[in-house]
Design a protein around this motif. Sequence first.
Motif, mmCIF file in Angstrom:
data_model
loop_
_atom_site.group_PDB
_atom_site.id
_atom_site.type_symbol
_atom_site.label_atom_id
_atom_site.label_comp_id
_atom_site.label_asym_id
_atom_site.label_seq_id
_atom_site.Cartn_x
_atom_site.Cartn_y
_atom_site.Cartn_z
ATOM 1 N N PRO A 1 41.927 42.375 31.398
ATOM 2 C CA PRO A 1 42.170 41.077 30.766
ATOM 3 C C PRO A 1 40.864 40.396 30.382
ATOM 4 O O PRO A 1 39.808 40.677 30.940
ATOM 5 C CB PRO A 1 42.907 40.286 31.854
ATOM 6 N N ALA A 2 40.962 39.501 29.415
ATOM 7 C CA ALA A 2 39.792 38.734 29.002
ATOM 8 C C ALA A 2 39.424 37.751 30.115
ATOM 9 O O ALA A 2 40.257 37.364 30.929
ATOM 10 C CB ALA A 2 40.091 37.973 27.715
ATOM 11 N N LYS A 3 38.184 37.335 30.119
ATOM 12 C CA LYS A 3 37.746 36.373 31.132
ATOM 13 C C LYS A 3 38.445 35.045 30.896
ATOM 14 O O LYS A 3 38.554 34.571 29.769
ATOM 15 C CB LYS A 3 36.233 36.194 31.068
ATOM 16 N N ASP A 4 38.922 34.445 31.980
ATOM 17 C CA ASP A 4 39.632 33.169 31.883
ATOM 18 C C ASP A 4 38.645 32.022 31.733
ATOM 19 O O ASP A 4 37.635 31.957 32.435
ATOM 20 C CB ASP A 4 40.486 32.931 33.129
ATOM 21 N N ASP A 5 38.948 31.160 30.827
ATOM 22 C CA ASP A 5 38.190 29.921 30.728
ATOM 23 C C ASP A 5 38.842 28.916 31.660
ATOM 24 O O ASP A 5 40.060 28.885 31.827
ATOM 25 C CB ASP A 5 38.210 29.374 29.294
ATOM 26 N N LYS A 6 38.046 28.084 32.267
ATOM 27 C CA LYS A 6 38.575 27.088 33.199
ATOM 28 C C LYS A 6 39.456 26.073 32.480
ATOM 29 O O LYS A 6 40.378 25.535 33.065
ATOM 30 C CB LYS A 6 37.431 26.356 33.905
ATOM 31 N N GLU A 7 39.194 25.845 31.198
ATOM 32 C CA GLU A 7 39.922 24.809 30.471
ATOM 33 C C GLU A 7 41.279 25.284 29.957
ATOM 34 O O GLU A 7 42.223 24.528 29.889
ATOM 35 C CB GLU A 7 39.061 24.329 29.298
ATOM 36 N N THR A 8 41.366 26.552 29.580
ATOM 37 C CA THR A 8 42.625 27.042 29.008
ATOM 38 C C THR A 8 43.403 27.798 30.078
ATOM 39 O O THR A 8 42.963 28.819 30.575
ATOM 40 C CB THR A 8 42.352 27.973 27.814
ATOM 41 N N LYS A 9 44.538 27.301 30.414
ATOM 42 C CA LYS A 9 45.420 27.960 31.369
ATOM 43 C C LYS A 9 46.584 28.573 30.599
ATOM 44 O O LYS A 9 47.291 27.886 29.860
ATOM 45 C CB LYS A 9 45.956 26.967 32.409
#
Length: 186
Positions: A59-67
Amino acid sequence: MAELNTGDGGGGKGGKVRSKKQNSKVDLTAMVDLAFLLITFFMLTTSLSKPQSMPLGLPAKDDKETKIPPVKTDQRRTVTIILGDGDQIKWFHGLLATPEPNGTPKTTDYGKNGIRKILLDRVASIPVVMGNKEKGMIVIIKPTKKSTYKNLVDILDEMAICKVPTYAIVNDFTPEENKLAEELNK
């Protein structure tokens, strides 16, 4: 310089006088050089065994802002596999909280009469229809702390053999699944 002597020229203690024969010499230096050149050439041009790797879609790295909200799937399409100690597997259809008929957890092992047979039967029973919401079976693989790396590679091999269209490796356990994992790791 390497040389090959081929006899001493003869001449015994007989009464006849014979002319002395020269020893014939074969210089092998060029042949030895050529042999080492060929050995070096073949050693450098040979392709050694290449490491085999298994392609994984990460999976792509999760951004803290986009859930991203969790994806809801039909529990009739899912099979959960919990890998335990001693090459043991617990598997069940659907969810443990609301099991489907005959979806109670069962224990099996690896191989053609174990998890492979179960997966092949399940893949055949769930059609893959493109363009519709159904896209085939989903397998959720949950390795426990006592399972080995070999177990994970073995189950991924089974996914490839059975041509499972979608599978995921997950380390989140529900409380019910934790109880099953503890049973496996006794």
